[in-house]
Design a protein around this motif. Structure first.
Motif, PDB file in Angstrom:
ATOM      1  N   ASP A 111       1.029  -1.143   0.097  1.00 47.63           N
ATOM      2  CA  ASP A 111       0.041  -0.005  -0.194  1.00 47.63           C
ATOM      3  C   ASP A 111       0.749   1.297  -0.197  1.00 47.63           C
ATOM      4  N   THR A 165       6.577  -1.024   7.501  1.00 44.98           N
ATOM      5  CA  THR A 165       6.510   0.288   7.110  1.00 44.98           C
ATOM      6  C   THR A 165       7.929   0.936   6.698  1.00 44.98           C
ATOM      7  N   ARG A 172       9.816   4.489   4.436  1.00 44.80           N
ATOM      8  CA  ARG A 172       9.401   5.813   4.084  1.00 44.80           C
ATOM      9  C   ARG A 172      10.394   6.374   3.252  1.00 44.80           C
ATOM     10  N   THR A 201      -1.865  11.219  -5.556  1.00 47.20           N
ATOM     11  CA  THR A 201      -3.387  10.798  -5.946  1.00 47.20           C
ATOM     12  C   THR A 201      -3.607   9.366  -5.423  1.00 47.20           C
ATOM     13  N   GLY A 202      -4.631   9.182  -5.287  1.00 45.02           N
ATOM     14  CA  GLY A 202      -5.310   7.871  -4.536  1.00 45.02           C
ATOM     15  C   GLY A 202      -4.935   6.617  -5.550  1.00 45.02           C
ATOM     16  N   SER A 238       0.777   5.641   0.584  1.00 49.13           N
ATOM     17  CA  SER A 238       0.065   6.688   0.958  1.00 49.13           C
ATOM     18  C   SER A 238       1.109   7.835   1.167  1.00 49.13           C
ATOM     19  N   SER A 239       0.536   9.097   0.742  1.00 46.02           N
ATOM     20  CA  SER A 239       1.074  10.272   0.646  1.00 46.02           C
ATOM     21  C   SER A 239       0.355  11.445   0.526  1.00 46.02           C
ATOM     22  N   VAL A 245       6.418   9.866   1.531  1.00 43.02           N
ATOM     23  CA  VAL A 245       5.650   8.777   1.049  1.00 43.02           C
ATOM     24  C   VAL A 245       5.831   7.512   1.850  1.00 43.02           C
ATOM     25  N   THR A 246       4.730   6.845   2.235  1.00 37.93           N
ATOM     26  CA  THR A 246       4.760   5.536   3.032  1.00 37.93           C
ATOM     27  C   THR A 246       4.544   4.507   2.197  1.00 37.93           C
ATOM     28  N   THR A 292       3.584   0.494   2.878  1.00 32.81           N
ATOM     29  CA  THR A 292       3.358  -0.340   3.835  1.00 32.81           C
ATOM     30  C   THR A 292       3.283  -1.788   3.139  1.00 32.81           C
ATOM     31  N   THR A 319      -2.589   5.584  -7.322  1.00 28.62           N
ATOM     32  CA  THR A 319      -1.110   5.079  -7.463  1.00 28.62           C
ATOM     33  C   THR A 319      -1.265   3.609  -7.526  1.00 28.62           C
TER      34      THR A 319
END
Length: 168
Positions: A54, A117, A119, A61-62, A56-57, A90-91, A93, A64
């Motif tokens: 996954d 996780t 980064r 945008t969603g 997320s940032s 930017v993470t 997972t 990705t």
């Protein structure tokens, strides 16, 4: 008794990761709003290969998308429209649900390992412009024009010297 043995054969069980919290994450860039950045994430050798990743940032945008190449997870993310220039986290997972077990005695089973996780940072440039680091002198076309003008000027100077020597 046989039902109990069948229920345990090949069952997923929680394990501890050999190298928790370790891996490699990379984000391309800099990029402006609505531009794509390359994403790469890989587990540390010795850890199980992730079964899902996954991303997320606040800058991406969603939609990705990452795909598994078998060696790493690679893909692209788009910088959100209206994102201000700067550096954003930017993470990644890395999930290990039903992953191949890494211990020799459990190779025939699947294991559920805890998530890792990782980064990285994405650099967002000003809209329609390049990043400040990339502005090092004229571009190819400008450099070519400057070089042609300098060459023509040198040819005129040499020609003038030759003509002057012939007259003298």
């Amino acid at each position: 008794m046989p039902a109990l043995l069948l229920g345990q054969a090949g069952a997923a069980h929680a394990e501890r990761l050999p190298f928790p919290g370790r891996g490699y994450a990379s984000v391309g860039g800099p990029a402006g709003p609505r531009q794509l950045v390359d994403l790469t994430v890989k587990e540390r050798p010795g850890n199980p290969h992730p079964t899902a990743v996954d991303v997320s940032s606040p800058a991406l945008t969603g939609d990705t998308a990452l795909g598994d190449t078998g060696r790493a997870w690679v893909g692209a993310g788009r910088v959100k429209d209206g994102t201000r220039p700067g550096t954003y986290p930017v993470t990644f997972t890395l999930r290990h649900k039903d992953a191949d077990c890494v211990t020799e005695e459990d190779r025939e089973y699947v294991c559920d390992y805890p998530s890792i996780t990782l980064r990285a940072d994405v650099k967002v440039a000003a809209p329609g412009g390049a990043a400040a680091d990339d502005d090092e002198g004229p571009g190819f076309g400008s450099g070519l024009a400057i070089g042609a003008a300098a060459g023509a000027g040198a040819a005129l100077l040499v020609g003038a010297v030759v003509v002057r020597r012939r007259r003298a």
